[in-house]
Design a protein around this motif. Structure first.
Motif, PDB file in Angstrom:
ATOM      1  N   MET A  81       0.733  -1.147  -0.056  1.00 22.73           N
ATOM      2  CA  MET A  81       0.001  -0.072  -0.013  1.00 22.73           C
ATOM      3  C   MET A  81       0.744   1.250  -0.129  1.00 22.73           C
ATOM      4  O   MET A  81       1.787   1.381   0.751  1.00 22.73           O
ATOM      5  CB  MET A  81      -0.862   0.205   1.151  1.00 22.73           C
ATOM      6  N   LYS A  82       0.532   2.088  -0.713  1.00 26.30           N
ATOM      7  CA  LYS A  82       1.334   3.349  -0.942  1.00 26.30           C
ATOM      8  C   LYS A  82       0.183   4.532  -0.511  1.00 26.30           C
ATOM      9  O   LYS A  82      -0.952   4.375  -0.515  1.00 26.30           O
ATOM     10  CB  LYS A  82       1.866   3.811  -2.311  1.00 26.30           C
ATOM     11  N   VAL A  83       0.693   5.703  -0.028  1.00 29.42           N
ATOM     12  CA  VAL A  83      -0.232   6.524   0.379  1.00 29.42           C
ATOM     13  C   VAL A  83      -0.884   7.081  -0.859  1.00 29.42           C
ATOM     14  O   VAL A  83      -0.469   7.543  -2.098  1.00 29.42           O
ATOM     15  CB  VAL A  83       0.601   7.773   0.850  1.00 29.42           C
ATOM     16  N   GLY A  84      -2.515   7.197  -0.669  1.00 32.78           N
ATOM     17  CA  GLY A  84      -3.179   7.462  -1.844  1.00 32.78           C
ATOM     18  C   GLY A  84      -3.913   6.344  -2.582  1.00 32.78           C
ATOM     19  O   GLY A  84      -4.607   6.600  -3.280  1.00 32.78           O
ATOM     20  N   ASP A  85      -3.336   5.175  -2.438  1.00 29.18           N
ATOM     21  CA  ASP A  85      -3.812   4.067  -2.910  1.00 29.18           C
ATOM     22  C   ASP A  85      -5.180   3.620  -2.071  1.00 29.18           C
ATOM     23  O   ASP A  85      -5.422   3.992  -1.047  1.00 29.18           O
ATOM     24  CB  ASP A  85      -2.799   2.717  -2.912  1.00 29.18           C
ATOM     25  N   ALA A  86      -5.968   2.551  -2.855  1.00 32.94           N
ATOM     26  CA  ALA A  86      -7.363   2.301  -2.446  1.00 32.94           C
ATOM     27  C   ALA A  86      -7.456   0.905  -2.969  1.00 32.94           C
ATOM     28  O   ALA A  86      -6.921   0.367  -3.871  1.00 32.94           O
ATOM     29  CB  ALA A  86      -8.558   3.092  -3.176  1.00 32.94           C
ATOM     30  N   VAL A  87      -7.952   0.055  -1.849  1.00 33.62           N
ATOM     31  CA  VAL A  87      -8.239  -1.521  -2.417  1.00 33.62           C
ATOM     32  C   VAL A  87      -9.599  -1.478  -2.035  1.00 33.62           C
ATOM     33  O   VAL A  87     -10.362  -1.295  -0.977  1.00 33.62           O
ATOM     34  CB  VAL A  87      -7.131  -1.971  -1.452  1.00 33.62           C
ATOM     35  N   GLU A  88     -10.271  -2.168  -3.037  1.00 34.95           N
ATOM     36  CA  GLU A  88     -11.576  -2.627  -2.796  1.00 34.95           C
ATOM     37  C   GLU A  88     -11.537  -4.133  -2.450  1.00 34.95           C
ATOM     38  O   GLU A  88     -10.767  -4.934  -2.752  1.00 34.95           O
ATOM     39  CB  GLU A  88     -12.502  -2.833  -4.119  1.00 34.95           C
ATOM     40  N   PHE A  89     -12.372  -4.611  -1.357  1.00 38.99           N
ATOM     41  CA  PHE A  89     -12.647  -5.725  -0.484  1.00 38.99           C
ATOM     42  C   PHE A  89     -14.151  -6.249  -0.117  1.00 38.99           C
ATOM     43  O   PHE A  89     -14.834  -5.193  -0.362  1.00 38.99           O
ATOM     44  CB  PHE A  89     -11.592  -6.055   0.431  1.00 38.99           C
ATOM     45  N   ALA A  90     -14.351  -7.216   0.177  1.00 36.10           N
ATOM     46  CA  ALA A  90     -15.640  -7.745   0.756  1.00 36.10           C
ATOM     47  C   ALA A  90     -15.664  -7.713   2.100  1.00 36.10           C
ATOM     48  O   ALA A  90     -14.934  -8.401   2.809  1.00 36.10           O
ATOM     49  CB  ALA A  90     -16.038  -8.869   0.136  1.00 36.10           C
ATOM     50  N   TYR A  91     -16.437  -7.000   2.739  1.00 35.69           N
ATOM     51  CA  TYR A  91     -16.693  -7.160   4.260  1.00 35.69           C
ATOM     52  C   TYR A  91     -18.042  -6.636   4.643  1.00 35.69           C
ATOM     53  O   TYR A  91     -18.498  -5.563   4.198  1.00 35.69           O
ATOM     54  CB  TYR A  91     -15.574  -6.370   4.857  1.00 35.69           C
ATOM     55  N   PRO A  92     -18.935  -7.021   5.520  1.00 31.73           N
ATOM     56  CA  PRO A  92     -18.366  -8.502   6.268  1.00 31.73           C
ATOM     57  C   PRO A  92     -18.833  -9.526   5.437  1.00 31.73           C
ATOM     58  O   PRO A  92     -18.288 -10.814   6.098  1.00 31.73           O
ATOM     59  CB  PRO A  92     -19.495  -8.320   7.595  1.00 31.73           C
ATOM     60  N   GLY A  93     -19.694  -9.673   4.680  1.00 34.05           N
ATOM     61  CA  GLY A  93     -20.019 -10.777   3.978  1.00 34.05           C
ATOM     62  C   GLY A  93     -19.329 -10.575   2.231  1.00 34.05           C
ATOM     63  O   GLY A  93     -18.648  -9.693   2.143  1.00 34.05           O
ATOM     64  N   LEU A  99     -14.307  -0.110   0.382  1.00 36.44           N
ATOM     65  CA  LEU A  99     -13.048   0.195   0.083  1.00 36.44           C
ATOM     66  C   LEU A  99     -12.432   0.689   1.052  1.00 36.44           C
ATOM     67  O   LEU A  99     -12.729   1.268   2.046  1.00 36.44           O
ATOM     68  CB  LEU A  99     -13.486   1.568  -0.834  1.00 36.44           C
ATOM     69  N   LEU A 100     -10.881   0.469   1.015  1.00 36.23           N
ATOM     70  CA  LEU A 100      -9.847   0.724   1.869  1.00 36.23           C
ATOM     71  C   LEU A 100      -9.122   1.807   1.415  1.00 36.23           C
ATOM     72  O   LEU A 100      -8.506   1.455   0.017  1.00 36.23           O
ATOM     73  CB  LEU A 100      -8.933  -0.493   2.441  1.00 36.23           C
ATOM     74  N   VAL A 101      -8.687   3.132   2.115  1.00 34.58           N
ATOM     75  CA  VAL A 101      -7.973   3.923   1.415  1.00 34.58           C
ATOM     76  C   VAL A 101      -6.888   4.388   2.182  1.00 34.58           C
ATOM     77  O   VAL A 101      -6.938   4.394   3.649  1.00 34.58           O
ATOM     78  CB  VAL A 101      -8.848   5.130   1.334  1.00 34.58           C
ATOM     79  N   CYS A 102      -5.479   4.410   2.023  1.00 30.88           N
ATOM     80  CA  CYS A 102      -4.286   4.764   2.453  1.00 30.88           C
ATOM     81  C   CYS A 102      -4.110   6.061   2.651  1.00 30.88           C
ATOM     82  O   CYS A 102      -3.725   6.785   1.632  1.00 30.88           O
ATOM     83  CB  CYS A 102      -3.246   3.840   1.820  1.00 30.88           C
ATOM     84  N   SER A 125     -11.279   8.809  -5.465  1.00 27.15           N
ATOM     85  CA  SER A 125     -10.778   9.777  -6.436  1.00 27.15           C
ATOM     86  C   SER A 125      -9.348  10.218  -5.815  1.00 27.15           C
ATOM     87  O   SER A 125      -9.312  11.001  -4.902  1.00 27.15           O
ATOM     88  CB  SER A 125     -11.609  10.954  -6.739  1.00 27.15           C
ATOM     89  N   LYS A 126      -8.133   9.762  -6.186  1.00 24.83           N
ATOM     90  CA  LYS A 126      -6.793  10.238  -5.610  1.00 24.83           C
ATOM     91  C   LYS A 126      -6.620  11.707  -5.958  1.00 24.83           C
ATOM     92  O   LYS A 126      -5.945  12.291  -5.024  1.00 24.83           O
ATOM     93  CB  LYS A 126      -5.709   9.292  -6.344  1.00 24.83           C
ATOM     94  N   GLU A 127      -6.805  12.185  -7.109  1.00 23.51           N
ATOM     95  CA  GLU A 127      -6.476  13.651  -7.442  1.00 23.51           C
ATOM     96  C   GLU A 127      -7.423  14.533  -6.597  1.00 23.51           C
ATOM     97  O   GLU A 127      -6.931  15.414  -6.085  1.00 23.51           O
ATOM     98  CB  GLU A 127      -7.130  13.911  -8.875  1.00 23.51           C
ATOM     99  N   PHE A 140     -17.966  12.333  -0.837  1.00 16.66           N
ATOM    100  CA  PHE A 140     -17.914  11.941   0.630  1.00 16.66           C
ATOM    101  C   PHE A 140     -16.549  12.265   1.089  1.00 16.66           C
ATOM    102  O   PHE A 140     -15.515  12.027   0.344  1.00 16.66           O
ATOM    103  CB  PHE A 140     -18.161  10.564   0.714  1.00 16.66           C
ATOM    104  N   ASP A 141     -16.398  12.824   2.156  1.00 17.91           N
ATOM    105  CA  ASP A 141     -15.213  13.170   2.918  1.00 17.91           C
ATOM    106  C   ASP A 141     -14.499  11.744   3.211  1.00 17.91           C
ATOM    107  O   ASP A 141     -15.072  11.068   4.037  1.00 17.91           O
ATOM    108  CB  ASP A 141     -15.444  13.890   4.310  1.00 17.91           C
ATOM    109  N   VAL A 142     -13.360  11.572   2.791  1.00 17.48           N
ATOM    110  CA  VAL A 142     -12.676  10.396   3.102  1.00 17.48           C
ATOM    111  C   VAL A 142     -12.150  10.063   4.627  1.00 17.48           C
ATOM    112  O   VAL A 142     -12.039   8.993   5.113  1.00 17.48           O
ATOM    113  CB  VAL A 142     -11.271  10.064   2.159  1.00 17.48           C
ATOM    114  N   ARG A 143     -12.130  11.081   5.346  1.00 17.84           N
ATOM    115  CA  ARG A 143     -11.693  11.087   6.704  1.00 17.84           C
ATOM    116  C   ARG A 143     -12.917  10.818   7.767  1.00 17.84           C
ATOM    117  O   ARG A 143     -12.781  10.039   8.637  1.00 17.84           O
ATOM    118  CB  ARG A 143     -10.888  12.266   7.305  1.00 17.84           C
TER     119      ARG A 143
END
Length: 180
Positions: A81-93, A99-102, A125-127, A140-143
């Motif tokens: 993971m690098k700063v600004g990267d996002a990873v899509e995952f499935a949770y809780p099911g 979406l996870l954002v670094c 949107s990383k930009e 949406f605010d990411v924080r």
């Protein structure tokens, strides 16, 4: 003769004592009003009884929300993971997309990525450094997960995270608290 013709035309051709001689009586009323109402009351009763299990489940979650347990699920390795990267995952099911954002070296935020307006997918949107719903231009605010623009009124459901042994894990879903 004229008198006889009048008599035969005005009399019932069959030996019956009612005026419905031209109606077929076999299966005349398969479903009359009373039978229809009985059927509707029965159907409403079946529907009411069939919703009881779902009502019981909902009541349990409303009465004891803290007792709900979530699985711990690995999302990503820190070294990938690098700063600004996002990873899509499935949770809780397996069908719940998230979406996870670094945000920085050790700061991560994760949210369900279904917009709280009409459940359109939300993208990172990383930009612009914000979460974007392209359907109705929701932002949406990411924080905080709170909406900053567009029609959404509620924040995105936040996923609780932990960082252990060089990986990011999903550990639960924060309870939504409506603000009056």
């Amino acid at each position: 003769m004229h008198e006889e013709e009048k008599k035969t035309k005005s009399t019932v051709p069959y030996d019956e004592d009612n005026y419905t001689h031209n109606i077929r009586k076999d299966n005349e009323r398969k479903l009359d009003r009373r039978s229809f109402l009985k059927t509707m009351v029965g159907a409403a009763g079946v529907f009411a009884v069939s919703t009881l299990p779902w009502g019981t489940i909902a009541a349990k979650h409303l009465i004891n929300p803290s007792k709900r347990t979530y699985p711990v699920s690995k999302i990503a390795d820190l070294d990938l993971m690098k700063v600004g990267d996002a990873v899509e995952f499935a949770y809780p099911g397996e069908h719940d997309s998230a979406l996870l954002v670094c945000l920085s070296d050790n700061e991560f935020k994760a949210y369900h990525n279904a917009c709280t307006h009409l459940k359109c997918p939300v993208f990172w949107s990383k930009e612009k450094e914000e979460l974007v719903c392209p359907c109705h231009h929701g932002l949406f605010d990411v924080r905080t997960g709170k909406p900053t623009a567009g029609p959404p009124k509620r924040p995105l459901p936040e996923i609780e995270l932990s960082v252990e042994k060089g990986s990011v894990y999903a550990t639960g879903v924060k309870k939504y608290e409506a603000q009056l």
